[in-house]
Design an enzyme around this catalytic site. Structure first.
Site, PDB file in Angstrom:
ATOM      1  CG  ASP A  31      41.183 -54.948  -4.985  1.00  0.00           C
ATOM      2  OD1 ASP A  31      40.550 -56.045  -5.081  1.00  0.00           O
ATOM      3  OD2 ASP A  31      40.796 -53.858  -5.482  1.00  0.00           O
ATOM      4  CG  HIS A  41      40.918 -63.018  -9.237  1.00  0.00           C
ATOM      5  ND1 HIS A  41      40.051 -63.408 -10.012  1.00  0.00           N
ATOM      6  CD2 HIS A  41      40.624 -61.637  -8.871  1.00  0.00           C
ATOM      7  CE1 HIS A  41      39.127 -62.635 -10.382  1.00  0.00           C
ATOM      8  NE2 HIS A  41      39.624 -61.709  -9.724  1.00  0.00           N
TER       9      HIS A  41
HETATM   10  C1  SDX Z   1      38.249 -58.522  -6.665  1.00  0.00           C
HETATM   11  O1  SDX Z   1      35.831 -61.833  -9.301  1.00  0.00           O
HETATM   12  C2  SDX Z   1      36.295 -60.729  -9.741  1.00  0.00           C
HETATM   13  O2  SDX Z   1      36.543 -60.465 -10.888  1.00  0.00           O
HETATM   14  C3  SDX Z   1      36.598 -59.623  -8.575  1.00  0.00           C
HETATM   15  C4  SDX Z   1      37.359 -58.453  -8.883  1.00  0.00           C
HETATM   16  C5  SDX Z   1      36.807 -57.693  -9.896  1.00  0.00           C
HETATM   17  O3  SDX Z   1      37.593 -56.775 -10.687  1.00  0.00           O
HETATM   18  O4  SDX Z   1      35.577 -57.473 -10.104  1.00  0.00           O
HETATM   19  O5  SDX Z   1      38.759 -58.959  -9.732  1.00  0.00           O
HETATM   20  C6  SDX Z   1      37.948 -57.711  -7.772  1.00  0.00           C
HETATM   21  O6  SDX Z   1      37.477 -58.875  -5.704  1.00  0.00           O
HETATM   22  C7  SDX Z   1      39.570 -59.097  -6.406  1.00  0.00           C
HETATM   23  C8  SDX Z   1      39.688 -59.957  -5.224  1.00  0.00           C
HETATM   24  C9  SDX Z   1      39.974 -58.988  -3.963  1.00  0.00           C
HETATM   25  N1  SDX Z   1      39.788 -59.781  -2.732  1.00  0.00           N
HETATM   26  C10 SDX Z   1      40.991 -59.877  -2.023  1.00  0.00           C
HETATM   27  O7  SDX Z   1      41.910 -59.532  -2.158  1.00  0.00           O
HETATM   28  C11 SDX Z   1      40.603 -60.555  -0.718  1.00  0.00           C
HETATM   29  C12 SDX Z   1      41.489 -61.634  -0.370  1.00  0.00           C
HETATM   30  N2  SDX Z   1      41.261 -62.917  -1.163  1.00  0.00           N
HETATM   31  C13 SDX Z   1      40.670 -64.022  -0.877  1.00  0.00           C
HETATM   32  O8  SDX Z   1      39.513 -63.612   0.020  1.00  0.00           O
HETATM   33  C14 SDX Z   1      40.116 -65.079  -1.964  1.00  0.00           C
HETATM   34  O9  SDX Z   1      41.451 -65.138  -2.665  1.00  0.00           O
HETATM   35  C15 SDX Z   1      38.967 -64.507  -3.003  1.00  0.00           C
HETATM   36  C16 SDX Z   1      37.883 -64.386  -2.313  1.00  0.00           C
HETATM   37  C17 SDX Z   1      39.624 -63.227  -3.807  1.00  0.00           C
HETATM   38  C18 SDX Z   1      39.004 -65.600  -3.790  1.00  0.00           C
HETATM   39  O10 SDX Z   1      38.286 -66.749  -3.123  1.00  0.00           O
HETATM   40  P1  SDX Z   1      37.970 -68.088  -3.817  1.00  0.00           P
HETATM   41  O11 SDX Z   1      38.202 -68.275  -5.136  1.00  0.00           O
HETATM   42  O12 SDX Z   1      36.623 -68.487  -3.318  1.00  0.00           O
HETATM   43  O13 SDX Z   1      39.053 -69.016  -3.463  1.00  0.00           O
HETATM   44  P2  SDX Z   1      38.883 -69.646  -1.716  1.00  0.00           P
HETATM   45  O14 SDX Z   1      38.352 -68.928  -0.792  1.00  0.00           O
HETATM   46  O15 SDX Z   1      38.379 -70.897  -1.946  1.00  0.00           O
HETATM   47  O16 SDX Z   1      40.576 -70.145  -1.383  1.00  0.00           O
HETATM   48  C19 SDX Z   1      41.147 -71.248  -2.121  1.00  0.00           C
HETATM   49  C20 SDX Z   1      42.357 -71.630  -1.119  1.00  0.00           C
HETATM   50  C21 SDX Z   1      41.570 -71.852   0.317  1.00  0.00           C
HETATM   51  O17 SDX Z   1      42.747 -72.369   1.064  1.00  0.00           O
HETATM   52  P3  SDX Z   1      42.570 -74.177   1.013  1.00  0.00           P
HETATM   53  O18 SDX Z   1      41.091 -74.101   1.592  1.00  0.00           O
HETATM   54  O19 SDX Z   1      42.580 -74.802  -0.299  1.00  0.00           O
HETATM   55  O20 SDX Z   1      43.555 -74.506   1.847  1.00  0.00           O
HETATM   56  O21 SDX Z   1      43.233 -70.403  -1.086  1.00  0.00           O
HETATM   57  C22 SDX Z   1      43.304 -69.956   0.368  1.00  0.00           C
HETATM   58  C23 SDX Z   1      42.186 -70.254   0.735  1.00  0.00           C
HETATM   59  O22 SDX Z   1      42.166 -70.093   2.360  1.00  0.00           O
HETATM   60  N3  SDX Z   1      43.399 -68.627  -0.090  1.00  0.00           N
HETATM   61  C24 SDX Z   1      44.135 -67.597   0.659  1.00  0.00           C
HETATM   62  C25 SDX Z   1      43.945 -66.502  -0.021  1.00  0.00           C
HETATM   63  N4  SDX Z   1      42.865 -66.398  -0.813  1.00  0.00           N
HETATM   64  C26 SDX Z   1      42.591 -67.749  -1.008  1.00  0.00           C
HETATM   65  N5  SDX Z   1      44.978 -67.566   1.968  1.00  0.00           N
HETATM   66  C27 SDX Z   1      45.462 -66.780   2.126  1.00  0.00           C
HETATM   67  N6  SDX Z   1      45.418 -65.290   1.610  1.00  0.00           N
HETATM   68  C28 SDX Z   1      44.594 -64.969   0.521  1.00  0.00           C
HETATM   69  N7  SDX Z   1      44.644 -63.969  -0.073  1.00  0.00           N
END
Ligand code: SDX
Length: 429
Positions: A364, A306
């Protein structure tokens, strides 16, 4: 108390900007005069360090894993309140008294039907259309049916549009589901509460009496409450940006629906259940954990991580509890998907990759297990998220429209394209 300021040195010049404090949470540096004073923009793609507005609706402390709706903790609201009362709280800022809640519930109940012509609008879609495609279209089309609540300058029309959106979203979502399964639309009933009405419109058929299970209705009501609002997330920011151009409320909510659909946002509940099903059994979890860590593999653990929560999403904890309750009631407590989800969470939360990045289950991760057990297809999961979040979008939209400092949102950019150059006629290319 002396005014707090932040100093910025650029070359041999130093600029000073006010630091503003809210009621709780981080202070902000007020950089509204930055470009005028320095000729520079800030640079913050994804708005990781940007407060786009000031708001008094919802507060998240990502480190503590805390979520407050108008100051009330989400776990207390989920266990002691109900969705319509939470709608009132988000819209008007205080918990309602008995008479206020009765009047509000009555106003919502009397707006649950949609214009009869809208039935024909659905018939233009293919039967296999994704419910979110239908909702994006139908919600935007509401502006074509409800002309008397599109003038955003009239507070009475803003109020009617707000009530209409909250009241009609379950009907619109249920109609999208019925259309996708080839069953007749079911009209809302005024003798049912909000969640029971939605279940009835989705699952009742003309051929027999449909009895809403109160435990399932309570679980649905809790799911609606947990998804009601969440600060300036992507879809809420989309609604605010759309509203900043004075677009009508139906168009703004339709924009929010479209943004929520993305699997990185509200579409994650559908993607998370599909992922848990693809994993299938506990012994295949390590393979998927490795894929999630592999930078060359686009696969991510859906329902994990998140932007704000760097601790357990408080909604996921309540959702996991509800999943156990509903599965027990339905006699499927040994549901393999729940077992895979719980084992996946356990393994991920002990893996350094996830621990270092503070990746926890989000809202989710467990919601799909409940919705699947209740009988919804995965394609309806995000539509249910959208109907739940409508009150949050509306509350944030009303707050923005009512803000005397309201301006049209217009971000700038760091330009990396070509500088000015002369046109070359085709004959010379
Ligand atoms: C919702 O914003 C809100 O409040 C949203 C929400 C709401 O109520 O409105 O809470 C609802 O959208 C919840 C999130 C649902 N999405 C998912 O579950 C999809 C999977 N999650 C990821 O796509 C990600 O965690 C996000 C999009 C939710 C957050 O992304 P960020 O904050 O931009 O973080 P990032 O992509 O920069 O990740 C940071 C690191 C990265 O690795 P490094 O580059 O540091 O090596 O963490 C890793 C990412 O690769 N990472 C994950 C991961 N999420 C982040 N690696 C594996 N699996 C994951 N799910």
């Amino acid at each position: 108390m002396s005014e707090k300021t932040a100093k910025l040195s650029i070359g041999d010049e130093t600029f000073e900007f006010p630091v503003l404090s809210g009621s709780v949470g981080p202070d902000v540096i007020d950089i509204r005069s930055l470009y005028a004073k320095t000729g520079l923009f800030t640079y913050d793609p994804g708005f990781t360090s940007t407060a786009a507005c000031d708001s008094s609706i919802t507060y998240i402390d990502g480190d503590k894993g805390e979520l407050l709706y108008r100051g009330y903790p989400i776990d207390q609201l989920a266990s002691q309140s109900n969705y319509l009362e939470v709608c009132y709280l988000l819209l008007y800022g205080e918990l309602p008294g008995k008479a206020e809640l009765k009047d509000f519930a009555n106003r919502v109940t009397r707006h649950t039907m949609v214009h009869e012509q809208m039935h024909y609008f659905y018939r233009g879609f293919r039967r296999d259309a994704h419910p979110m495609a239908i909702m994006t279209g139908v919600v935007g089309a509401m502006a074509a049916f409800y002309h008397d609540s599109t003038d955003i300058g009239d507070p009475v029309q803003r109020e009617i549009a707000s009530i209409r959106m909250i009241a009609k979203m379950p009907t619109i979502a249920a109609m999208a589901y019925k259309y996708s399964v080839g069953q007749p639309f079911v009209y809302p009933r005024n003798d049912l509460d909000y969640a029971s009405n939605f279940l009835h419109m989705c699952f009742s058929v003309p051929a027999e009496e449909y009895k809403v299970d109160p435990v399932v209705a309570k679980a649905m009501d809790r799911i609606f409450t947990l998804h009601a609002d969440h600060e300036q997330n992507a879809s809420t920011s989309t609604v605010r940006l759309s509203g900043s151009s004075d677009a009508n409320p139906f168009a703004c909510i339709a924009a929010g629906v479209a943004c929520l659909w993305g699997p990185a946002h509200g579409g994650a509940n559908e993607a998370a259940l599909n992922m848990l099903r693809e994993i299938g059994t506990v012994d295949r979890i390590p393979e998927f954990i490795e894929r999630a860590k592999d930078k060359s593999d686009p696969f991510r653990l859906m329902g994990f991580g998140h932007r704000v929560y760097k601790n357990y999403d408080p909604r996921a904890a309540v959702m996991q509890e509800s999943a156990r309750e509903v599965l027990e009631l339905l006699g499927v407590e040994d549901n393999p998907t729940l077992q895979v989800a719980q084992e996946l969470e356990k393994i991920a939360l002990s893996d350094p990759y996830f621990v270092e990045r503070k990746l926890y289950p989000n809202v989710d991760f467990y919601s799909g297990i409940i919705l699947d057990a209740v009988g919804f297809p995965t394609s309806m999961f995000t539509a249910i998220f959208a109907l739940s979040r409508t009150v949050g979008w509306i509350a944030q939209w009303k707050e923005m429209i009512g803000d005397p400092q309201k301006k049209i949102g217009r971000p700038r950019q760091l330009y990396n394209g070509s500088g000015a150059r002369d046109y070359v006629p085709l004959s010379e290319r």
